[in-house]
Motif scaffolding. Structure first.
Motif, PDB file in Angstrom:
ATOM      1  N   ASP A   1     -36.606  15.800 -62.400  1.00 30.00           N
ATOM      2  CA  ASP A   1     -37.005  16.453 -61.144  1.00 30.00           C
ATOM      3  C   ASP A   1     -38.357  17.140 -61.287  1.00 30.00           C
ATOM      4  N   LEU A   2     -38.567  17.823 -62.395  1.00 32.73           N
ATOM      5  CA  LEU A   2     -39.849  18.497 -62.627  1.00 32.73           C
ATOM      6  C   LEU A   2     -40.994  17.479 -62.708  1.00 32.73           C
ATOM      7  N   PHE A   3     -40.752  16.358 -63.399  1.00 28.45           N
ATOM      8  CA  PHE A   3     -41.790  15.329 -63.495  1.00 28.45           C
ATOM      9  C   PHE A   3     -42.073  14.693 -62.133  1.00 28.45           C
ATOM     10  N   TYR A   4     -41.024  14.524 -61.317  1.00 26.70           N
ATOM     11  CA  TYR A   4     -41.246  13.992 -59.974  1.00 26.70           C
ATOM     12  C   TYR A   4     -42.077  14.971 -59.144  1.00 26.70           C
ATOM     13  N   TRP A   5     -41.753  16.238 -59.238  1.00 27.79           N
ATOM     14  CA  TRP A   5     -42.500  17.265 -58.506  1.00 27.79           C
ATOM     15  C   TRP A   5     -43.966  17.272 -58.950  1.00 27.79           C
ATOM     16  N   TRP A   6     -44.191  17.103 -60.222  1.00 23.40           N
ATOM     17  CA  TRP A   6     -45.537  17.143 -60.772  1.00 23.40           C
ATOM     18  C   TRP A   6     -46.327  15.866 -60.446  1.00 23.40           C
ATOM     19  N   SER A   7     -45.670  14.690 -60.537  1.00 30.12           N
ATOM     20  CA  SER A   7     -46.403  13.425 -60.415  1.00 30.12           C
ATOM     21  C   SER A   7     -46.227  12.719 -59.077  1.00 30.12           C
TER      22      SER A   7
ATOM     23  N   TRP B   1     -39.362   8.941 -61.500  1.00 33.60           N
ATOM     24  CA  TRP B   1     -38.694  10.176 -61.941  1.00 33.60           C
ATOM     25  C   TRP B   1     -37.550  10.547 -61.006  1.00 33.60           C
TER      26      TRP B   1
END
Length: 170
Positions: free
Chosen positions: A55-61, A66
């Motif tokens: 979830d954090l990687f999706y939010w970031w990228s 993700w």
């Protein structure tokens, strides 16, 4: 003022410790002497962290990979959590020395809460895994991480401090 003063030599006895099955804490649900609950809890714990990380990687990228990884981690974590839950419940109900301790029941209740949260996290994502991540999916995953840490810490205390659900070995 009480009529009878308690002598210092008289010890207070814990009725739980005096129970005949108090020392019976060895795992009954195992495979070749290895407790299944202790072996199976690693998977939902790790996958809970993986879902939050994805979830954090999706939010970031913003990469849909993700979001897909998060739904797979959430679903697999829930399913492995069911396995861990069945083995843990069997230990709780079958082993007298585990069943009699309040701390074991506390761990059970927190673990059931965690399992329901893992299922909620997965179910929430089934209607649209990308749309589910922000904001509620990531918040739910973060809350799951907090609950899994509390559950794992409490379970670890039961194993390492009280030797519950372990195998005596041969």
């Amino acid at each position: 003022m009480p009529d009878k003063m308690v002598n210092e030599s008289e010890e207070l006895l814990d009725p739980i410790v005096e129970h005949p099955g108090y020392d019976e804490t060895e795992s009954l649900v195992g495979l070749w002497g290895h407790p299944l609950h202790a072996m199976s809890v690693a998977f939902p714990v790790a996958l809970t962290f993986c879902a939050f990380g994805a979830d954090l990687f999706y939010w970031w990228s913003g990469d849909a990979f993700w979001a897909r990884a998060a739904i797979w981690a959430a679903g697999t974590g829930f399913l492995f959590g069911l396995i861990a839950g069945v083995t843990g419940t069997a230990e709780l109900l079958l082993v007298p020395g585990i069943r009699i301790r309040a701390a074991a029941w506390t761990h059970f209740i927190i673990a059931v809460l965690l399992l329901s949260l893992l299922g909620t996290n997965w179910g929430y994502r089934l209607q649209g895994y990308e749309e589910a991540v922000l904001p509620y999916g990531i918040l739910l995953s973060g809350f799951n991480v907090l609950v899994v840490m509390v559950t794992g810490w409490h379970g670890g205390k039961l194993v390492f401090d009280h030797r519950l659900g372990t195998s005596k070995g041969n």
